[in-house]
Design an enzyme around this catalytic site. Structure first.
Site, PDB file in Angstrom:
ATOM      1  N   SER A 196      47.030  23.514   3.492  1.00 46.99           N
ATOM      2  CA  SER A 196      47.918  22.378   3.330  1.00 46.99           C
ATOM      3  C   SER A 196      48.999  22.388   4.404  1.00 46.99           C
ATOM      4  O   SER A 196      49.273  21.367   5.043  1.00 46.99           O
ATOM      5  CB  SER A 196      48.544  22.438   1.933  1.00 46.99           C
ATOM      6  N   ARG A 198      60.912  22.296  10.719  1.00 46.48           N
ATOM      7  CA  ARG A 198      60.497  22.894   9.443  1.00 46.48           C
ATOM      8  C   ARG A 198      60.835  21.955   8.289  1.00 46.48           C
ATOM      9  O   ARG A 198      60.072  21.788   7.339  1.00 46.48           O
ATOM     10  CB  ARG A 198      61.205  24.246   9.229  1.00 46.48           C
ATOM     11  N   HIS A 252      55.279  17.186   3.530  1.00 46.81           N
ATOM     12  CA  HIS A 252      54.549  17.923   2.490  1.00 46.81           C
ATOM     13  C   HIS A 252      54.963  17.470   1.089  1.00 46.81           C
ATOM     14  O   HIS A 252      54.122  17.261   0.210  1.00 46.81           O
ATOM     15  CB  HIS A 252      54.817  19.417   2.685  1.00 46.81           C
TER      16      HIS A 252
END
Lengths: 250, 250
Positions: A41, A57, A64
């Site tokens: 993922s 990040r 996500h």
């Protein structure tokens, strides 16, 4: 109903083959297959958001958490550089500063691993103030905790309530200095505006902040971004992060 | 820091004017201004999603929960009509069926008002099964609760874990019959596919389901849609819902 006996798609219980349970792996990631697929993922996210800076990040985590590749463009960083609030957040995690969420749902989404930060929620405080003034319970809870000094040097997370974000902005204007703010309230009434005001006040008073533009957002996003600060801190702690990125974080 | 003394935008603490706290109202909505502005928010949503059918209540709530007007087009209803799973869900709430969520965060988002349904989460069960097989903890937790018969006639809510949705699909295939399924797992690995499979299995076995297409979704959405079932049930109970809509729900 039970899952005993072979079913057509390999969910037979008690079978020892590892492959049998491939389909049951995701990001819960304490079991063997779960960790493999969690990595898959994140690999997919890294293709959508190349990890070139430490701020990436957070951009990647926003993708996500929302399942939407375009969300990376909606994230905003308040500070001298985009990396600065992420560094401030990771540093606060490494220093075990309290994580203070607006509501229970955001608190429930904060990972229990990789940090020693006390995690608490605002909601449930300030009931008398809310009743007396008619302000929302979440706003009153932020003002009440602020009066107790809870937000100074804390990781302040607002995932749900625009009025909590507005209250936190007022606290900052009045002198409170969180270590970092993560603010992603969602909705059609004041959500975008509350984040705009929070960014303006944070910029004016030098408070690092991570937020988004637009109406979208929510508890899952706030928890995810906060957890990514924890992950960055973990990577600093175990040395697996780019040395340049970690320079002022050790 | 405190909020004592007048600040520039009216957040002075202890001031009696109701207008002073207008900015602090949102959807927490137990205080005076909060309820006013919650209504404003839903008014805006109703302009984006005209409330012509009972299924539109769920479409509207999806917009409200995501902050995205386009999300209404991503919602899917499994049943003989779009209204059917909403009616089944409201009926289950009126019958005080258990609400069973996949993870803690979704459970934390379920309203405490307007229903007498016991609310429980799956995660935390089935640890031995997860360890033995390598499947995810959430998938194992669903299989474990299912073995105890928990999902029959329950309001089964999956907000986070695709593997939990896949596990629930297997349970339905093996004979389990939830009263209604709400499934909105989010992400890049199997989220959309898990919902597709759940819809196929639910349709085949006559289980009413509310879900979405695409990669987006998440805990906040799942909790919001479930809460909307509670709101529909409340409207049936207090007679404020369209009589035709409520026909088979009293």
């Amino acid at each position: 109903m039970t899952t005993e006996g072979a079913s057509s798609d390999g969910t037979t219980e008690g079978v020892s083959s590892e492959d049998t349970f491939d389909e049951y792996a995701d990001l819960g990631a304490t079991t063997e297959n779960a960790m493999e697929i969690a990595e898959t993922s994140m690999d997919r996210v890294r293709k959508l958001v190349p990890q070139e800076t430490i701020a990436d990040r957070i951009r990647g985590k926003s993708v996500h958490a929302t399942g939407d590749p375009e969300f990376q463009h909606l994230v905003r960083f308040t500070g001298p550089t985009d990396d600065a609030p992420v560094r401030a957040g990771a540093r606060a995690v490494l220093e075990s500063r309290p994580i203070v969420t607006d509501i229970t749902m955001v608190k429930a989404g904060i990972t229990g691993r990789g940090h020693d930060c006390p995690v608490r929620k605002a909601i449930g405080n300030g009931a008398e103030l809310a009743e007396r003034t008619g302000m929302t319970r979440t706003a009153a809870s932020v003002l009440e905790l602020d009066r107790e000094g809870v937000y100074d040097d804390a990781i302040a997370v607002i995932g749900n309530a625009p009025t909590a974000a507005l209250a936190l902005a007022d606290c900052i204007e009045d002198g409170t200095r969180p270590a970092v703010v993560v603010a992603t309230p969602v909705g059609f009434v004041k959500a975008a505006e509350s984040r705009e005001r929070l960014r303006a006040v944070a910029a004016e008073h030098g408070v690092p902040a991570i937020s988004n533009v637009g109406r979208r957002g929510g508890s899952g996003l706030a928890a995810g971004l906060t957890n990514e600060l924890v992950h960055v801190a973990s990577d600093v702690r175990d040395g697996s992060i780019d040395a340049e990125w970690a320079a002022d974080l050790r």
